[in-house]
Design an enzyme around this catalytic site. Structure first.
Site, PDB file in Angstrom:
ATOM      1  N   ASP A 194      -0.617  51.630  71.197  1.00  0.00           N
ATOM      2  CA  ASP A 194       0.201  50.211  70.471  1.00  0.00           C
ATOM      3  C   ASP A 194       1.442  50.478  70.779  1.00  0.00           C
ATOM      4  OD1 ASP A 194      -2.321  48.087  71.498  1.00  0.00           O
ATOM      5  OD2 ASP A 194      -2.647  48.573  68.592  1.00  0.00           O
TER       6      ASP A 194
ATOM      7  N   HIS B 183      -6.494  55.180  70.972  1.00  0.00           N
ATOM      8  CA  HIS B 183      -5.083  53.842  71.385  1.00  0.00           C
ATOM      9  C   HIS B 183      -4.385  54.300  70.701  1.00  0.00           C
ATOM     10  CE1 HIS B 183      -5.769  50.152  73.533  1.00  0.00           C
ATOM     11  NE2 HIS B 183      -4.840  49.396  72.948  1.00  0.00           N
TER      12      HIS B 183
ATOM     13  N   HIS C 237      -1.282  51.847  75.099  1.00  0.00           N
ATOM     14  CA  HIS C 237      -0.742  49.614  76.096  1.00  0.00           C
ATOM     15  C   HIS C 237       0.017  49.715  75.531  1.00  0.00           C
ATOM     16  CE1 HIS C 237      -2.842  45.728  74.064  1.00  0.00           C
ATOM     17  NE2 HIS C 237      -2.030  45.697  75.738  1.00  0.00           N
TER      18      HIS C 237
ATOM     19  N   MET D 162      -7.818  40.854  75.397  1.00  0.00           N
ATOM     20  CA  MET D 162      -6.862  41.295  73.646  1.00  0.00           C
ATOM     21  C   MET D 162      -7.877  39.521  73.745  1.00  0.00           C
ATOM     22  SD  MET D 162      -4.283  43.071  73.825  1.00  0.00           S
ATOM     23  CE  MET D 162      -4.240  42.373  71.533  1.00  0.00           C
TER      24      MET D 162
ATOM     25  N   MET E 276       4.857  48.565  70.857  1.00  0.00           N
ATOM     26  CA  MET E 276       4.899  46.459  71.056  1.00  0.00           C
ATOM     27  C   MET E 276       7.304  47.042  70.506  1.00  0.00           C
ATOM     28  SD  MET E 276       2.990  45.368  68.264  1.00  0.00           S
ATOM     29  CE  MET E 276       0.792  45.684  68.161  1.00  0.00           C
TER      30      MET E 276
ATOM     31  N   MET F  88       2.999  46.529  75.226  1.00  0.00           N
ATOM     32  CA  MET F  88       3.373  45.271  74.890  1.00  0.00           C
ATOM     33  C   MET F  88       4.383  45.803  74.840  1.00  0.00           C
ATOM     34  SD  MET F  88       0.165  44.357  71.747  1.00  0.00           S
ATOM     35  CE  MET F  88      -1.366  45.386  71.604  1.00  0.00           C
TER      36      MET F  88
ATOM     37  N   SER G 290      -7.316  53.137  67.139  1.00  0.00           N
ATOM     38  CA  SER G 290      -6.177  52.889  67.038  1.00  0.00           C
ATOM     39  C   SER G 290      -5.238  53.170  65.724  1.00  0.00           C
ATOM     40  CB  SER G 290      -5.618  51.139  67.679  1.00  0.00           C
ATOM     41  OG  SER G 290      -4.055  50.874  67.536  1.00  0.00           O
TER      42      SER G 290
ATOM     43  N   ASP H 220      -9.211  44.338  72.599  1.00  0.00           N
ATOM     44  CA  ASP H 220      -8.315  44.757  71.474  1.00  0.00           C
ATOM     45  C   ASP H 220      -8.282  43.424  69.919  1.00  0.00           C
ATOM     46  OD1 ASP H 220      -6.702  45.804  69.905  1.00  0.00           O
ATOM     47  OD2 ASP H 220      -5.093  46.406  71.152  1.00  0.00           O
TER      48      ASP H 220
END
Length: 218
Positions: free
Chosen positions: A33, A31, A64, A135, A35, A66, A6, A173
């Site tokens: 993330d 990966h 991913h 998660m 957010m 979020m 990540s 994750d």
């Protein structure tokens, strides 16, 4: 089992160099993330960072989301270079529609589940999913401790997939390190997402091999 480092734990001042280092170390995908400061209490990156990596690494970009109302941004992240796109069931009302919007654009589609979210939320769409991101921490920040109670959820999801003979992949994750990687592998995980356990190590090839349970000669 495969590994997806990540970039949340990478040094963004030397991001491409860090990405190249984990590619050489034997990572299978990257990966990313995303957010928004609403769905989770943190803000990270947007499509521009993904676009900057597109074509500059051989690793597939596993994005991913979020974020709230993720379907508003599918096109932007796909155009930026996402190879796989996941969003959270807790943030999307029309799951079936959203999943197929992604798949129709030739991108692998998955959903994320927070630790407190039951598997019943995806029971009826499981055959439509390319992967599920379980998660193992409450999302929002890197470096959190693994939540052991999620192991039973992983085991149950593995049973659900195997009973239906589905190709759906299980990814985890959060809180993955040398101690927790063997636990999730035993529970039936296909892909582990790891941040500081890879990017926080000087010898990243050694770190990747340890997490995957490989010898240094592999």
């Amino acid at each position: 089992m495969k590994i997806a480092p990540s970039i949340l734990s990478a040094d963004f001042g030397r991001l491409l160099e860090d990405v190249e280092s984990v590619e050489k170390a034997g990572a299978h995908m990257l990966h990313i993330d995303v957010m928004d400061g609403h769905f989770v209490p943190n803000i990270t990156i947007g499509p521009v960072v993904i676009q900057s990596l597109k074509g500059r690494t051989k690793l597939p970009l596993d994005v991913h989301l979020m974020i709230e109302q993720p379907e508003r941004y599918f096109d932007e992240f796909i155009q930026a270079g996402a190879s796989a796109l996941s969003f959270h069931v807790e943030a999307c009302v029309h799951l079936h529609k959203a999943i197929h919007e992604i798949k129709e654009k030739g991108v692998r589609a998955g959903v994320g589940l927070n630790p407190g979210t039951a598997l019943t939320s995806i029971e009826y769409i499981l055959p439509d999913l390319d992967f599920v991101v379980v998660m193992t921490v409450n999302p929002g920040f890197g470096g959190q401790a693994f939540i052991p109670s999620v192991l039973s959820k992983i085991e149950e999801l593995r049973r659900m997939i195997d009973e239906q003979n589905l190709p759906t992949i299980i990814s985890v994750d959060g809180g993955i390190n040398e101690k927790t990687a063997p636990l999730v592998k035993k529970a039936g995980v296909d892909v582990i997402v790891a941040g500081s356990a890879v990017f926080g190590q000087k010898d990243r090839k050694k770190a990747v091999n340890k997490l995957l349970g490989r010898s240094q000669k592999d």
